[in-house]
Each structure stands twice: as structure tokens, then as C-alpha cells.
Design an enzyme around this catalytic site. Structure first.
Site, PDB file in Angstrom:
ATOM      1  N   GLU A 406       0.862  -1.188   0.000  1.00 64.39           N
ATOM      2  CA  GLU A 406       0.000   0.000   0.000  1.00 64.39           C
ATOM      3  C   GLU A 406       0.893   1.231   0.000  1.00 64.39           C
ATOM      4  OE1 GLU A 406      -2.220   0.295   3.590  1.00 64.39           O
ATOM      5  OE2 GLU A 406      -3.207  -1.633   3.293  1.00 64.39           O
ATOM      6  N   HIS A 491      -3.522  -7.058  10.544  1.00 64.83           N
ATOM      7  CA  HIS A 491      -4.335  -8.054   9.838  1.00 64.83           C
ATOM      8  C   HIS A 491      -4.212  -9.442  10.450  1.00 64.83           C
ATOM      9  CE1 HIS A 491      -3.798  -5.473   5.901  1.00 64.83           C
ATOM     10  NE2 HIS A 491      -4.566  -4.875   6.793  1.00 64.83           N
ATOM     11  N   ASN A 529      -5.515  -6.819   1.592  1.00 64.60           N
ATOM     12  CA  ASN A 529      -6.202  -6.451   2.839  1.00 64.60           C
ATOM     13  C   ASN A 529      -7.406  -7.374   3.034  1.00 64.60           C
ATOM     14  OD1 ASN A 529      -5.147  -4.250   1.106  1.00 64.60           O
ATOM     15  ND2 ASN A 529      -5.137  -3.137   3.014  1.00 64.60           N
TER      16      ASN A 529
HETATM   17  P1  FAE Z   1     -13.175  -7.687  14.120  1.00 66.05           P
HETATM   18  O1  FAE Z   1     -13.575  -6.684  13.102  1.00 66.05           O
HETATM   19  O2  FAE Z   1     -11.861  -7.516  14.802  1.00 66.05           O
HETATM   20  O3  FAE Z   1     -14.345  -7.738  15.212  1.00 66.05           O
HETATM   21  C1  FAE Z   1     -14.262  -8.497  16.386  1.00 66.05           C
HETATM   22  C2  FAE Z   1     -15.058  -7.805  17.469  1.00 66.05           C
HETATM   23  O4  FAE Z   1     -15.215  -8.693  18.569  1.00 66.05           O
HETATM   24  C3  FAE Z   1     -14.408  -6.552  18.019  1.00 66.05           C
HETATM   25  O5  FAE Z   1     -15.321  -5.490  18.005  1.00 66.05           O
HETATM   26  C4  FAE Z   1     -14.010  -6.938  19.456  1.00 66.05           C
HETATM   27  O6  FAE Z   1     -14.052  -5.847  20.363  1.00 66.05           O
HETATM   28  C5  FAE Z   1     -15.052  -7.986  19.789  1.00 66.05           C
HETATM   29  N1  FAE Z   1     -14.630  -8.950  20.809  1.00 66.05           N
HETATM   30  C6  FAE Z   1     -13.446  -9.574  20.923  1.00 66.05           C
HETATM   31  N2  FAE Z   1     -13.437 -10.426  21.969  1.00 66.05           N
HETATM   32  C7  FAE Z   1     -14.694 -10.369  22.520  1.00 66.05           C
HETATM   33  C8  FAE Z   1     -15.317 -11.015  23.624  1.00 66.05           C
HETATM   34  N3  FAE Z   1     -14.674 -11.936  24.351  1.00 66.05           N
HETATM   35  N4  FAE Z   1     -16.597 -10.678  23.916  1.00 66.05           N
HETATM   36  C9  FAE Z   1     -17.259  -9.754  23.186  1.00 66.05           C
HETATM   37  N5  FAE Z   1     -16.705  -9.092  22.122  1.00 66.05           N
HETATM   38  C10 FAE Z   1     -15.432  -9.416  21.794  1.00 66.05           C
HETATM   39  O7  FAE Z   1     -13.169  -9.154  13.524  1.00 66.05           O
HETATM   40  N6  FAE Z   1      -8.511  -4.541   6.589  1.00 66.05           N
HETATM   41  C11 FAE Z   1      -8.806  -4.252   5.309  1.00 66.05           C
HETATM   42  O8  FAE Z   1      -9.332  -5.109   4.588  1.00 66.05           O
HETATM   43  N7  FAE Z   1      -8.551  -3.013   4.786  1.00 66.05           N
HETATM   44  C12 FAE Z   1      -7.950  -2.031   5.517  1.00 66.05           C
HETATM   45  O9  FAE Z   1      -7.757  -0.902   5.025  1.00 66.05           O
HETATM   46  C13 FAE Z   1      -7.588  -2.326   6.864  1.00 66.05           C
HETATM   47  N8  FAE Z   1      -6.951  -1.407   7.638  1.00 66.05           N
HETATM   48  C14 FAE Z   1      -6.730  -1.684   8.962  1.00 66.05           C
HETATM   49  C15 FAE Z   1      -6.176  -0.696   9.780  1.00 66.05           C
HETATM   50  C16 FAE Z   1      -6.035  -0.930  11.142  1.00 66.05           C
HETATM   51  C17 FAE Z   1      -5.434   0.127  12.017  1.00 66.05           C
HETATM   52  C18 FAE Z   1      -6.472  -2.163  11.711  1.00 66.05           C
HETATM   53  C19 FAE Z   1      -6.353  -2.424  13.189  1.00 66.05           C
HETATM   54  C20 FAE Z   1      -7.014  -3.137  10.911  1.00 66.05           C
HETATM   55  C21 FAE Z   1      -7.144  -2.923   9.530  1.00 66.05           C
HETATM   56  N9  FAE Z   1      -7.703  -3.886   8.699  1.00 66.05           N
HETATM   57  C22 FAE Z   1      -7.939  -3.604   7.377  1.00 66.05           C
HETATM   58  C23 FAE Z   1      -8.049  -5.230   9.214  1.00 66.05           C
HETATM   59  C24 FAE Z   1      -9.545  -5.418   9.425  1.00 66.05           C
HETATM   60  O10 FAE Z   1     -10.094  -4.354  10.171  1.00 66.05           O
HETATM   61  C25 FAE Z   1      -9.777  -6.769  10.132  1.00 66.05           C
HETATM   62  O11 FAE Z   1      -9.258  -7.782   9.293  1.00 66.05           O
HETATM   63  C26 FAE Z   1     -11.244  -7.040  10.402  1.00 66.05           C
HETATM   64  O12 FAE Z   1     -11.814  -6.045  11.213  1.00 66.05           O
HETATM   65  C27 FAE Z   1     -11.436  -8.404  11.058  1.00 66.05           C
HETATM   66  O13 FAE Z   1     -12.825  -8.699  11.056  1.00 66.05           O
HETATM   67  P2  FAE Z   1     -13.431  -9.764  12.058  1.00 66.05           P
HETATM   68  O14 FAE Z   1     -14.866  -9.862  11.789  1.00 66.05           O
HETATM   69  O15 FAE Z   1     -12.597 -10.991  11.997  1.00 66.05           O
END
Ligand code: FAE
Length: 550
Positions: A406, A491, A529
Site C-alpha cells: 500500500e 491483519h 487487505n
Molecule cells: P473484528 O472486526 O476484529 O471484530 C471483532 C469484534 O469482537 C471486536 O469489536 C471486538 O471488540 C469484539 N470482541 C473480541 N473479543 C470479545 C469477547 N470476548 N466478547 C465480546 N466481544 C469481543 O473481527 N482490513 C482491510 O481489509 N482493509 C484495511 O484498510 C484495513 N486497515 C486496517 C487498519 C487498522 C489500524 C487495523 C487495526 C485493521 C485494519 N484492517 C484492514 C483489518 C480489518 O479491520 C480486520 O481484518 C477485520 O476487522 C477483522 O474482522 P473480524 O470480523 O474478523
């Protein structure tokens, strides 16, 4: 490289702006909505689902986490007539702070910025060699910098999960790379139905290339393109969920600035379509979905009378437990993110709550090969004092060198003559989560040295560009005299891999009614991503689960 052949996939420089409003999504949605209520689903009065989680409640479906996987599950289950409760450990992020804004700016982190830390842990820890982290009040803030032995894993915390903090880069992997991403999944179905459905559901759109050519805030990306071109690398535009019309108005001065004010890591006050505006809004509009923020799931175990007993700590904004609730759920969807789901599952297996979970649980975790670096340009290659915080393009050397970089902003507000990159690389290392009973926590055995293949892959791009341009790496961004940001990932992927810890649709082996539906399913790398792939896979899996399990 030729232009995109798949909607929303890596697109060539000639791509035109378009909303990826695939009819697949619309038709899929209608098809689900039109289903008869499945046998066994809880389809009582809608008002019943309006109450927040109460101790002793019985619920049809409990979703742990409100990120991509959880939001897809909630929407599609609700459309099928199932009442859904979502437990989210983070905050709701719907109330402005004292400055009138919901989210803090990246340049001035405060109590809203970090998950229960007393000091910031900024991904770029230094500038001009000086550390830039600072003290903040301990609070259930939006960005978790979770530290394991060899790696810091950044994750979003709150209703919307990672969509609250991420760059919104919405990338469909090249189809030729898909078999390595999800080997047991039918690619034709994914590219024909589920990727288009995910892109439409997420509101993915692409930058207007004419505007890109002239706008001040993407000078850094045009410089990145010129350097890639002179070294013979393909340069590709990347779709995003940021509303590009809003961004154009930010640049024109007719809309409040968010991407152009440096907002990203701690949330965007305008412009970005997070899950709160897309999947979760649609889920809530069904009247069947309830979200309980500041509710952290700690245990899931079979219930005496069938279903699963789920223990949930309600916490305050300092992280203290203020109540412990037990609910019984007919079905539980683990959507706590790769790390959250993996940590829970290894604990539940080791502590005897779910002893039949198989040996694959906890394994296959990878960092999507993330590694960062900066380059110092010549004075005639200014990258601009005003930089949009939303990346819009990348250098694709995946096939030849195993790296997709990126072209990222460095929005300091001053001219830095720096080019900055987050590379996604083909890193073969996979780590394992285990439960440390003595310490009472899950641990990950990733080693810092495992980033070397990622550095080597990134160097296939940047050594060549530096040689061609007569430039050098920045050594002041990740410490004093440190070139590579090799200590982190944005990621996290894997830990409950599809077809290994679960069946080919996310059903956990040994426990009917328990599902994994988030990034934990993906074996460590997506070549781009990850969130579009997480969303598309969740769409695929939940369609099957609704059709056959309910
Ligand atoms: P996620 O979105 O992490 O959701 C999990 C949720 O579960 C969270 O809200 C937690 O707080 C909650 N949780 C965890 N444990 C518990 C528990 N015990 N009880 C209740 N709640 C809980 O999971 N990806 C892209 O494709 N493009 C991008 O531009 C990109 N930029 C990024 C920039 C940053 C700074 C970060 C941190 C990540 C980025 N990502 C990007 C990665 C992407 O946000 C990540 O792959 C997804 O959010 C993962 O999705 P999930 O549904 O696996």
C-alpha cells in the site's frame, strides 16, 4: 497489469469510479428475506428482541463480537426470522466527547484512543528518531494494541469492530491467488456471488481517476506511482469504503474534514462507511437484532437442557466488571476476530468447558505478512503537506516478489519528503495460541524473527526503487536507526481455520450449534487487505447455515 476482471478486485490504473452495487447482493438479500421462517428459529414478536441482554435470558442466537463476520451473521440470521443478540466488549461509539466529536484525531490521541492502556502505542512509534508515545487515561478506547511475545496485534474495539479504525481498503484478492487463501472453498461461487454481495453490502467504491490526477491530498500517491513506474512495478488503484464524494468535498472545502484532517486510527468522524452505517444498520432495521456494548464473553459451555450457557462480564469504561450475566443460547457464533475467537476457544478447550474442540483450534495463525517502511525522497519529490489518511493505491509485486505494498500516507501536516508503505507479503510462518493455565491467559508463539521473509519480500520492491531513484530508507520511524516496522500486524488471521478447526462452513467440530464466522477462519494470509474476504466468506457460510441448520 491489466484492469480488474472481478468487481472490487485490484483494479488497474484505467479503472473508473463506480459503486459496486452488485445485483448478487440485492438478489441474495431478497432471497433470504423471502424464505419461510426456518423450523426451530425463534420468530416471536419483534419487540422481544429490543431488550438488552439480561441475566438468565434465553436467546436464539448469540453473536460474540460486532465486526465483519458478526455483522454479516446478525443481518442474515435476522432476515431469516431469528432473534439475535450481539455481545460486544467495546463501546457503542455513538456519543460525542467533550470536544463534540465521537472520535479523537490521530495527531492528538486521548482517552478515546486506546483500549485500557495508560500510554499510547502508536504504530509509528518515532519521528525524526524521537519517541512520540504519550500518557493517556486508561479507558475502553477504540484501538487495541494487544501485545504478545513477538508481535503487537492492532484491533478495533467497539460496535463495528475493525471497521471503526481501519483504512477501509476493500480489496478482493486476484482470483489466481484465491486457492492459496481458502483452498477448500469453491472460487467460482465466491467470485460469482459472495464477493459481489460483500462489496455491495459494505458500500465499496473507487476513486475518480481524473480527480486523483490533480488533487492536492494524493500527491503522495502520485509520487508513489511515479517511483513504481520508473522501476517497472505495476501500480493499482484500490477500492475503499470511504465515500469518495465526501472526500472530494473535503478537498474543496465544502464538507467537514476527516480523511483530510488525518483521522483514521482512532475513528473517522465523517466520510467512512463503517459497519455501523452498513451491515449493522440493516441488521438493526430488521427489529430482531440487539447489541450489548461493554459486554465481554468469557465462557461458553453446553447447557443442561440443550443449547449453550454463555457467561458474559459487563464492564465499565475503565474495564472493571460491574455485572456477570449468564444467558442460554441455542446457537453461538464466535465473531470476536481472529485473536478474540482463538483466545476464547483455546481457553474453553483447555479449561474443560468445550473439551471436544479438536487439536487444530488455536493453530494456523498468521499476520498477513504485514511489514512497514518509509523512504526518504529527494527535495524535488515532495509528497505534500496535506495527505488523505485513506490509502488509495498500491504496488503489486505479489507474483514476482510476494509483496503487495500500500502506498500509505504520512499525514503529519508538514512536508516530509517521505514515502511510506504498508506491505502485505507472502510469509510462510504460522503461529499457535495456547492456554497458559498458571497465568490465566492465552499466549501466541509468534517470533519477531519470523518477519524476515516479509522484509525480504518488501525489499524486492523498495531496494529496486531506492536504487533507481538514488534514495534511501527512512531509519527514524520505528525507533532510532530502524528501517522496518516488523513488530506489528493490522491483519490478524487464523486460529480456527476453515476445514480444520471447523467444517467447510465454520461449524465447530464436536459441538452442533457453535460456529466460527470471522477472520479466525482464514489461514494466516489473504494476499491483500482482508476484510472483504472475511465478509464474503461469512456471507457464504451463513447462507449455508441458514439453509441447512435452522
Ligand atoms: P473484528 O472486526 O476484529 O471484530 C471483532 C469484534 O469482537 C471486536 O469489536 C471486538 O471488540 C469484539 N470482541 C473480541 N473479543 C470479545 C469477547 N470476548 N466478547 C465480546 N466481544 C469481543 O473481527 N482490513 C482491510 O481489509 N482493509 C484495511 O484498510 C484495513 N486497515 C486496517 C487498519 C487498522 C489500524 C487495523 C487495526 C485493521 C485494519 N484492517 C484492514 C483489518 C480489518 O479491520 C480486520 O481484518 C477485520 O476487522 C477483522 O474482522 P473480524 O470480523 O474478523
Amino acid at each position: 497489469m491489466d484492469a480488474a476482471s472481478e468487481p472490487g478486485t485490484l483494479s488497474g490504473a484505467t479503472s473508473r469510479r463506480r459503486f459496486i452495487a452488485g445485483t448478487g447482493s440485492l438478489l441474495g438479500g431478497l432471497a433470504l428475506a423471502g424464505r419461510a421462517t426456518p423450523a426451530g428459529a425463534r420468530s416471536g414478536p419483534r419487540a422481544a428482541s429490543a431488550a438488552p441482554l439480561t441475566d438468565g435470558a434465553r436467546v436464539a442466537a448469540l453473536v460474540i463480537g460486532t465486526g465483519y463476520g458478526g455483522s454479516v451473521a446478525a443481518l442474515r440470521l435476522a432476515e431469516a426470522g431469528v432473534d439475535v443478540h450481539m455481545a460486544e466488549m467495546g463501546m457503542a461509539w455513538d456519543t460525542p466527547g467533550p470536544d463534540g466529536k465521537i472520535f479523537a484525531n490521530t495527531t492528538s490521541p486521548d482517552y478515546r484512543s486506546y483500549w485500557l492502556r495508560t500510554r499510547t502505542k502508536q504504530p509509528l512509534s518515532n519521528f525524526l528518531g524521537f519517541p512520540i508515545d504519550k500518557a493517556v487515561p486508561r479507558h475502553t478506547g477504540i484501538l487495541d494494541a494487544e501485545e504478545f511475545g513477538g508481535i503487537t496485534v492492532y484491533q478495533g474495539r467497539g460496535v463495528g469492530g475493525g471497521s471503526l479504525v481501519n483504512g477501509g481498503m476493500a480489496v478482493t484478492p486476484r482470483r489466481e491467488n484465491f486457492a492459496a487463501v481458502l483452498p477448500t472453498v469453491d472460487a467460482a461461487e465466491m467470485y460469482g456471488t459472495y464477493y459481489p454481495r460483500a462489496n455491495a453490502g459494505l458500500g465499496v467504491n473507487t476513486v475518480d481517476p481524473d480527480w486523483f490526477e490533480t488533487t492536492e491530498c494524493y500527491q503522495y500517491a502520485r509520487v508513489g506511482r511515479e517511483h513504481a513506474r520508473r522501476s517497472g512495478f505495476p501500480f493499482v488503484f484500490v477500492p475503499d469504503v470511504y465515500d469518495w464524494d465526501h472526500m472530494e468535498r473535503e478537498q474543496a472545502g465544502t464538507a467537514p474534514r476527516s480523511a483530510l484532517a488525518g483521522e483514521i486510527l482512532y475513528g473517522n468522524n465523517h466520510g467512512k462507511k463503517t459497519l455501523q452505517q452498513t451491515y449493522l444498520a440493516r441488521a438493526k432495521a430488521t427489529g430482531r437484532v440487539t447489541v450489548s456494548p461493554l459486554h465481554k464473553v468469557t465462557t461458553v459451555a453446553p447447557a443442561a437442557g440443550g443449547g449453550y450457557r454463555v457467561t458474559i462480564d459487563q464492564i465499565d469504561t475503565e474495564g472493571n466488571t460491574v455485572a456477570t450475566k449468564e444467558v442460554t443460547a441455542d446457537r453461538v457464533f464466535f465473531a470476536a476476530g481472529s485473536v478474540g475467537t482463538s483466545k476464547l476457544l483455546v481457553k474453553l478447550r483447555a479449561t474443560g468447558a468445550l473439551p471436544r474442540l479438536n487439536d487444530e483450534v488455536g493453530t494456523g495463525w498468521g499476520d498477513n505478512g504485514n511489514v512497514m517502511c518509509g523512504r526518504a525522497n529527494h527535495m524535488w519529490d515532495a509528497t505534500g503537506a496535506l495527505q488523505s489518511s485513506i490509502p488509495t493505491a498500491g504496488i503489486d509485486n505479489w507474483a514476482a516478489g510476494g509483496a503487495f505494498a500500500e502506498v500509505a500516507p504520512l499525514p503529519t501536516g508538514i512536508e516530509t519528503y517521505a514515502s511510506f508503505y504498508l506491505s502485505i507479503t507472502k510469509n510462510p510462518h504460522r503461529a499457535r495460541f495456547t492456554w497458559n493455565a498458571a497465568a490465566g491467559r492465552a499466549e501466541l508463539d509468534w517470533q519477531t524473527a519470523w518477519k524476515q521473509p516479509s522484509i525480504d519480500a518488501a525489499k524486492t520492491i523498495f531496494d529496486k526503487i531506492n536504487a533507481k531513484e538514488g534514495t534511501i530508507y527512512r531509519t527514524d520511524l520505528f525507533g532510532a536507526y530502524k528501517i522496518w516496522g516488523d513488530h506489528l500486524t493490522y491483519h490478524p488471521l487464523g486460529g480456527a481455520v476453515l476445514g480444520r478447526a471447523t467444517d467447510n462452513y465454520g461449524r465447530l467440530q464436536g459441538y452442533p450449534g457453535l460456529y466460527v464466522i470471522d477472520g479466525a477462519l482464514i489461514p494466516g494470509n489473504t494476499s491483500v487487505n482482508p476484510f472483504v474476504t472475511i465478509t464474503a466468506l461469512a456471507e457464504r457460510n451463513i447462507e449455508k447455515i441458514v439453509a441447512t441448520d435452522l
